[in-house]
Scaffold this active site. Structure first.
Site, short mmCIF file in Angstrom:
data_model
loop_
_atom_site.label_atom_id
_atom_site.label_comp_id
_atom_site.label_asym_id
_atom_site.label_seq_id
_atom_site.Cartn_x
_atom_site.Cartn_y
_atom_site.Cartn_z
N GLN A 31 -35.99 39.55 -106.85
CA GLN A 31 -36.27 39.59 -108.28
C GLN A 31 -36.04 40.99 -108.83
OE1 GLN A 31 -39.95 37.73 -109.32
NE2 GLN A 31 -39.84 38.33 -111.46
N SER A 73 -37.58 40.06 -100.41
CA SER A 73 -38.60 39.23 -101.07
C SER A 73 -38.05 37.83 -101.33
CB SER A 73 -39.07 39.92 -102.35
OG SER A 73 -40.21 39.29 -102.87
N LEU A 74 -37.83 37.46 -102.59
CA LEU A 74 -37.22 36.17 -102.90
C LEU A 74 -35.95 35.93 -102.08
CD1 LEU A 74 -36.39 33.68 -104.71
CD2 LEU A 74 -35.18 35.38 -106.08
N ARG A 91 -42.72 28.86 -105.87
CA ARG A 91 -43.07 30.26 -105.62
C ARG A 91 -43.09 31.05 -106.93
NH1 ARG A 91 -40.48 35.27 -104.31
NH2 ARG A 91 -41.47 36.40 -102.57
N HIS A 97 -46.72 41.34 -104.04
CA HIS A 97 -46.94 41.84 -102.68
C HIS A 97 -48.23 42.66 -102.59
CE1 HIS A 97 -43.07 40.23 -101.63
NE2 HIS A 97 -42.54 40.86 -102.66
N GLN A 155 -45.80 36.94 -96.81
CA GLN A 155 -44.86 37.78 -97.55
C GLN A 155 -45.28 37.98 -98.99
OE1 GLN A 155 -41.96 36.66 -100.04
NE2 GLN A 155 -40.22 37.01 -98.67
#
Length: 320
Positions: A10, A92-93, A117, A200, A252
Site C-alpha cells: 500500500q 505487507s499487502l 484485509r 503493523h 503480519q
C-alpha cells in the site's frame, strides 16, 4: 539465471495505474475484467480514473495494487518476459500478491482475502486515531530508542524496516508527534505518512483477530516456490505447512515488516535478476538503498515492454 519477483504494498497506488496495460495487452485486460466481475464493483474505473480520495482508501487501495500487480505479471508471463521465478516476496499487502503468484491460492480467493484485509484494517484505523512516520537516517536500535522515549504509555513501535536507513514507526498521534521531535533532535529526517492509521502495530489487533477467521475459510496450497514472510524474513512453509502461512499472515498485520532483512535473505540465494511487479517504483527505490548493484527491473508501465515486443516480433493485442 535466478529470478526473484518483488511485489509492492500500500502506498504504491496512483490514478491511472495499469491503464496502459489494459489498453495494450489481453492478459492484463482479462485480469482487470475478472476482478470487476468477482468484486461486483468497478475497481478498474477507480484504478484508471479515480478519484484519488477513493482510490487511496485502504480497502480500495489494497485491492487496486493486488489486481494491478497480477495484471502486470500475467502480461509478462504471456509475453515470455519472465519465466521460472525462483523466489517471491512482497511488502505487507504485496505478500498476498507473491503468495498468489506462487500458487498458494486462486485469484478469486486472493480477491476475497485482500478485500477483507483492507476493509478490516480500514475499520481498525477509523476506530482509534493513529498514524505513521518515516525516519530517515535511523537504524533499528535508534528507531526503537526513539519509540521508547516518545511513547509515554501510548502505542509507538517500529513498523517497517524498509532499508538500513529508512524505518517507519507507527502509533498514537500524540506519540508520533513526540517521536518526530525526538528523532529530529537526534539528527533524523522525519516524513509524516498519509495513511489511514497505525498499520503493523497493536492498533490493528482487531483486524488481525478477524482476519484469522477469514483465512481459516480460504483453501491454501503450499507455494510452488519459496515466498519470504514479512514477519520472519525467511521462506514460508516448513513443518507448519499452510497453517503456518496463515498464522504468519495474521501476525503480519500487527508485526513489523522486515523488508530489508527479507532482501538480505534473498541476496544470500545469489539472485541474478530482480523484478518489481506492480504500480510505482517504491521497491526499486528501496533496492538502491540496500544493494545499488542489484540487477533490478521495474515494470510499472508498458514503456520498454512494447519496445521489447516489437524488437522480438511479439504480437501486441492493441485495445482502444
Amino acid at each position: 539465471m535466478t529470478l526473484a519477483l518483488l511485489c509492492p504494498g500500500q502506498g504504491a497506488q496512483h490514478v491511472g495505474m495499469g491503464k496502459d496495460f489494459y489498453n495494450t495487452f489481453g492478459a492484463a485486460r482479462r485480469i482487470f475484467d475478472q476482478a470487476d466481475q468477482v468484486l461486483r464493483f468497478p475497481l478498474t474505473t477507480l484504478c484508471f480514473e479515480g478519484p484519488k480520495e477513493s482510490l487511496n482508501k485502504t480497502d480500495v487501495a489494497q485491492l487496486a495494487i493486488f489486481v494491478t500487480s497480477i495484471a502486470i505479471c500475467e502480461t509478462l508471463f504471456e509475453l515470455g518476459k519472465i519465466t521460472a521465478p525462483a523466489y517471491a516476496a512482497g511488502l505487507s499487502l504485496g505478500e498476498y500478491t507473491a503468495l498468489h503468484l506462487a500458487g498458494a491460492f486462486s485469484f478469486e480467493d486472493g480477491l476475497q482475502l485482500v478485500k477483507a484485509r483492507g476493509k478490516l484494517m480500514q475499520a481498525a484505523a477509523e476506530a482509534a486515531p493513529s498514524t505513521m512516520l518515516a525516519l530517515l537516517g535511523s537504524d533499528e536500535p535508534a528507531a526503537q530508542a526513539i519509540c521508547d522515549e516518545a511513547a509515554q504509555g501510548e502505542i509507538l513501535v517500529p513498523a517497517n524496516f524498509n532499508t538500513p536507513g529508512q524505518i517507519v514507526i507507527s502509533g498514537a498521534i500524540g506519540a508520533c508527534e513526540r517521536a518526530a521531535k525526538v528523532a529530529e533532535a537526534k539528527g533524523c529526517r522525519v516524513v509524516p505518512l498519509e495513511v489511514a492509521g497505525a498499520f503493523h502495530s497493536a492498533f490493528m489487533q482487531s483486524a488481525a483477530d478477524q482476519m484469522a477467521d477469514v483465512l481459516a475459510r480460504i483453501p491454501f496450497s503450499m507455494p510452488r516456490l519459496p515466498v519470504i514472510s514479512n514477519v520472519t524474513a525467511q521462506p514460508h512453509g516448513g513443518e507448519g505447512g499452510v497453517d503456518s502461512i496463515k498464522q504468519l499472515l495474521v501476525r503480519q498485520i500487527v508485526a513489523p515488516v522486515r523488508w530489508y532483512q527479507s532482501i538480505e535473505t534473498l541476496r544470500a540465494k545469489n539472485i541474478t535478476r530482480w523484478v518489481e511487479l506492480g504500480p510505482g517504483r517504491s521497491l526499486t527505490g528501496m533496492m538502491k538503498k540496500i544493494d545499488r548493484k542489484a540487477p533490478m527491473e521495474n515494470y510499472s508501465t508498458t514503456v520498454g515492454i512494447i519496445a521489447m515486443c516489437l524488437g522480438k516480433s511479439h504480437p501486441l493485442s492493441a485495445h482502444t
